[in-house]
Design a protein around this motif. Structure first.
Motif, PDB file in Angstrom:
ATOM      1  N   ILE A  72       0.842  -1.186   0.000  1.00  0.00           N
ATOM      2  CA  ILE A  72       0.000   0.000   0.000  1.00  0.00           C
ATOM      3  C   ILE A  72       0.885   1.246   0.000  1.00  0.00           C
ATOM      4  O   ILE A  72       1.938   1.277   0.652  1.00  0.00           O
ATOM      5  CB  ILE A  72      -0.944  -0.002   1.220  1.00  0.00           C
ATOM      6  N   ASN A  73       0.481   2.256  -0.752  1.00  0.00           N
ATOM      7  CA  ASN A  73       1.160   3.542  -0.741  1.00  0.00           C
ATOM      8  C   ASN A  73       0.749   4.272   0.540  1.00  0.00           C
ATOM      9  O   ASN A  73      -0.431   4.545   0.757  1.00  0.00           O
ATOM     10  CB  ASN A  73       0.767   4.339  -1.983  1.00  0.00           C
ATOM     11  N   CYS A  74       1.722   4.595   1.383  1.00  0.00           N
ATOM     12  CA  CYS A  74       1.415   5.172   2.695  1.00  0.00           C
ATOM     13  C   CYS A  74       1.068   6.658   2.629  1.00  0.00           C
ATOM     14  O   CYS A  74       0.636   7.233   3.635  1.00  0.00           O
ATOM     15  CB  CYS A  74       2.588   4.969   3.648  1.00  0.00           C
ATOM     16  N   ARG A  75       1.277   7.286   1.471  1.00  0.00           N
ATOM     17  CA  ARG A  75       0.952   8.699   1.316  1.00  0.00           C
ATOM     18  C   ARG A  75      -0.267   8.849   0.397  1.00  0.00           C
ATOM     19  O   ARG A  75      -0.378   8.148  -0.613  1.00  0.00           O
ATOM     20  CB  ARG A  75       2.133   9.457   0.720  1.00  0.00           C
ATOM     21  N   PRO A  76      -1.198   9.747   0.729  1.00  0.00           N
ATOM     22  CA  PRO A  76      -2.389   9.930  -0.118  1.00  0.00           C
ATOM     23  C   PRO A  76      -2.031  10.294  -1.553  1.00  0.00           C
ATOM     24  O   PRO A  76      -2.646   9.811  -2.497  1.00  0.00           O
ATOM     25  CB  PRO A  76      -3.140  11.076   0.571  1.00  0.00           C
ATOM     26  N   GLU A  77      -1.001  11.135  -1.737  1.00  0.00           N
ATOM     27  CA  GLU A  77      -0.543  11.508  -3.068  1.00  0.00           C
ATOM     28  C   GLU A  77       0.975  11.424  -3.109  1.00  0.00           C
ATOM     29  O   GLU A  77       1.655  12.024  -2.276  1.00  0.00           O
ATOM     30  CB  GLU A  77      -0.995  12.931  -3.430  1.00  0.00           C
ATOM     31  N   GLU A  78       1.493  10.677  -4.074  1.00  0.00           N
ATOM     32  CA  GLU A  78       2.940  10.556  -4.222  1.00  0.00           C
ATOM     33  C   GLU A  78       3.431  11.590  -5.232  1.00  0.00           C
ATOM     34  O   GLU A  78       3.050  11.570  -6.391  1.00  0.00           O
ATOM     35  CB  GLU A  78       3.304   9.154  -4.707  1.00  0.00           C
ATOM     36  N   LYS A  79       4.264  12.504  -4.780  1.00  0.00           N
ATOM     37  CA  LYS A  79       4.827  13.519  -5.678  1.00  0.00           C
ATOM     38  C   LYS A  79       6.335  13.358  -5.787  1.00  0.00           C
ATOM     39  O   LYS A  79       6.856  12.996  -6.837  1.00  0.00           O
ATOM     40  CB  LYS A  79       4.454  14.911  -5.177  1.00  0.00           C
ATOM     41  N   VAL A  80       7.049  13.611  -4.706  1.00  0.00           N
ATOM     42  CA  VAL A  80       8.505  13.465  -4.711  1.00  0.00           C
ATOM     43  C   VAL A  80       8.945  12.350  -3.767  1.00  0.00           C
ATOM     44  O   VAL A  80       9.847  11.585  -4.073  1.00  0.00           O
ATOM     45  CB  VAL A  80       9.188  14.793  -4.308  1.00  0.00           C
ATOM     46  N   PHE A  81       8.274  12.230  -2.628  1.00  0.00           N
ATOM     47  CA  PHE A  81       8.653  11.260  -1.603  1.00  0.00           C
ATOM     48  C   PHE A  81       7.865   9.963  -1.766  1.00  0.00           C
ATOM     49  O   PHE A  81       6.648   9.985  -1.986  1.00  0.00           O
ATOM     50  CB  PHE A  81       8.407  11.862  -0.218  1.00  0.00           C
ATOM     51  N   VAL A  82       8.568   8.821  -1.682  1.00  0.00           N
ATOM     52  CA  VAL A  82       7.954   7.500  -1.827  1.00  0.00           C
ATOM     53  C   VAL A  82       7.998   6.774  -0.487  1.00  0.00           C
ATOM     54  O   VAL A  82       9.048   6.681   0.141  1.00  0.00           O
ATOM     55  CB  VAL A  82       8.693   6.659  -2.888  1.00  0.00           C
ATOM     56  N   MET A  83       6.833   6.267  -0.061  1.00  0.00           N
ATOM     57  CA  MET A  83       6.765   5.477   1.172  1.00  0.00           C
ATOM     58  C   MET A  83       5.706   4.392   1.010  1.00  0.00           C
ATOM     59  O   MET A  83       4.535   4.673   0.778  1.00  0.00           O
ATOM     60  CB  MET A  83       6.430   6.362   2.374  1.00  0.00           C
ATOM     61  N   ARG A  84       6.135   3.124   1.108  1.00  0.00           N
ATOM     62  CA  ARG A  84       5.213   2.002   0.947  1.00  0.00           C
ATOM     63  C   ARG A  84       5.458   0.963   2.030  1.00  0.00           C
ATOM     64  O   ARG A  84       6.572   0.821   2.529  1.00  0.00           O
ATOM     65  CB  ARG A  84       5.400   1.324  -0.411  1.00  0.00           C
ATOM     66  N   ASP A  85       4.409   0.237   2.336  1.00  0.00           N
ATOM     67  CA  ASP A  85       4.514  -0.910   3.232  1.00  0.00           C
ATOM     68  C   ASP A  85       3.992  -2.124   2.474  1.00  0.00           C
ATOM     69  O   ASP A  85       2.862  -2.104   1.969  1.00  0.00           O
ATOM     70  CB  ASP A  85       3.707  -0.681   4.512  1.00  0.00           C
ATOM     71  N   CYS A  86       4.817  -3.182   2.364  1.00  0.00           N
ATOM     72  CA  CYS A  86       4.475  -4.324   1.509  1.00  0.00           C
ATOM     73  C   CYS A  86       4.543  -5.637   2.282  1.00  0.00           C
ATOM     74  O   CYS A  86       5.413  -5.839   3.138  1.00  0.00           O
ATOM     75  CB  CYS A  86       5.430  -4.393   0.318  1.00  0.00           C
ATOM     76  N   PHE A  87       3.661  -6.552   1.922  1.00  0.00           N
ATOM     77  CA  PHE A  87       3.613  -7.905   2.450  1.00  0.00           C
ATOM     78  C   PHE A  87       4.075  -8.847   1.340  1.00  0.00           C
ATOM     79  O   PHE A  87       3.707  -8.660   0.180  1.00  0.00           O
ATOM     80  CB  PHE A  87       2.177  -8.228   2.885  1.00  0.00           C
ATOM     81  N   PHE A  88       4.892  -9.859   1.662  1.00  0.00           N
ATOM     82  CA  PHE A  88       5.367 -10.763   0.608  1.00  0.00           C
ATOM     83  C   PHE A  88       5.421 -12.204   1.092  1.00  0.00           C
ATOM     84  O   PHE A  88       5.563 -12.490   2.284  1.00  0.00           O
ATOM     85  CB  PHE A  88       6.741 -10.327   0.082  1.00  0.00           C
ATOM     86  N   ILE A  89       5.314 -13.117   0.130  1.00  0.00           N
ATOM     87  CA  ILE A  89       5.466 -14.559   0.360  1.00  0.00           C
ATOM     88  C   ILE A  89       6.503 -15.073  -0.633  1.00  0.00           C
ATOM     89  O   ILE A  89       6.381 -14.827  -1.833  1.00  0.00           O
ATOM     90  CB  ILE A  89       4.138 -15.313   0.172  1.00  0.00           C
ATOM     91  N   GLN A  90       7.511 -15.782  -0.141  1.00  0.00           N
ATOM     92  CA  GLN A  90       8.619 -16.217  -0.987  1.00  0.00           C
ATOM     93  C   GLN A  90       8.920 -17.689  -0.785  1.00  0.00           C
ATOM     94  O   GLN A  90       9.005 -18.180   0.334  1.00  0.00           O
ATOM     95  CB  GLN A  90       9.879 -15.397  -0.686  1.00  0.00           C
TER      96      GLN A  90
END
Length: 213
Positions: A72-90
């Motif tokens: 999920i994108n942690c910011r309502p609008e992404e302009k210059v700064f990127v912040m995400r929280d991700c779940f993964f299965i490997q």
């Protein structure tokens, strides 16, 4: 000289390593050119999204595997700064090697890990494309099996990975991804004596894609 001894000579190992590096570079170039070939004109300045998902192939010193990611994108609008929280299965397989030459026998294993990944970085907009540069940290728990250890037995592998990545987006809904990092494995719970002396650190290279919604 036995065949195994011949394969383990430094010259043969160096040759195999060079071939793997060339194949990896070729794979990266082909994937990148394909992403550019399917480029779609879009307004990068107005590109915003809420969810990301992707598929990846990850390769370490003696370990490789594939994984799926949803975030999920942690910011309502992404302009210059990127912040995400991700779940993964490997799912992965590979070899653990002794750090001491006095115990050269490798330990082959296969495992399934579930974890979380935090991405922080920046974004640059071009004409019809976006480039993101970011750092990441991830942690996961892994069930694994090998000689003398059942899949659902303790200990578990706890994987900590740190690194950086690049995301090249030439299509409104997809991007080509490269990541580089280092992985450290800790063992949690149970009797760990059978795994003493093995090396649990490795560089990691990852290639894949992400889609945006």
């Amino acid at each position: 000289m036995p065949l195994v001894a011949k394969i383990n000579t430094p010259e043969i190992k160096a040759t195999i390593l060079r071939i793997m590096k060339r194949k990896t570079i070729l794979l990266v170039l082909v994937a990148f050119l394909c992403s550019v070939g399917f480029a779609q004109e879009f307004s990068s300045a107005n590109m915003n999204y809420r969810f990301v998902s992707g598929g990846f192939w990850s390769c370490g010193q003696d370990i490789s595997g594939g994984y799926g990611e949803f975030g999920i994108n942690c910011r309502p609008e992404e302009k210059v700064f990127v912040m995400r929280d991700c779940f993964f299965i490997q799912g992965e397989g590979g070899t653990l090697r002794r750090s001491s030459s006095a115990h050269p026998d490798p330990l082959e294993f296969g495992g399934l890990q579930i974890g979380n990944k935090l991405i922080l970085g920046g974004r640059t907009n071009g004409t019809g494309f976006i480039v993101r540069c970011y750092g990441f940290v991830s942690a996961s728990a892994e069930l694994f099996s090998c000689t003398g250890h059942d899949f659902f037995s303790m200990p578990l592998m706890i994987n900590l990975t740190f690194g950086g990545g690049f995301e090249f987006q030439y299509h409104r809904n997809a991007a080509f991804v490269l990541e580089f990092g280092g992985r450290n494995i800790l063992l949690a719970g149970g009797d760990k004596s059978a795994f003493e002396g093995y090396s649990f650190s490795s560089p990691v290279f990852t290639i894949g894609f992400r889609s945006f919604n």
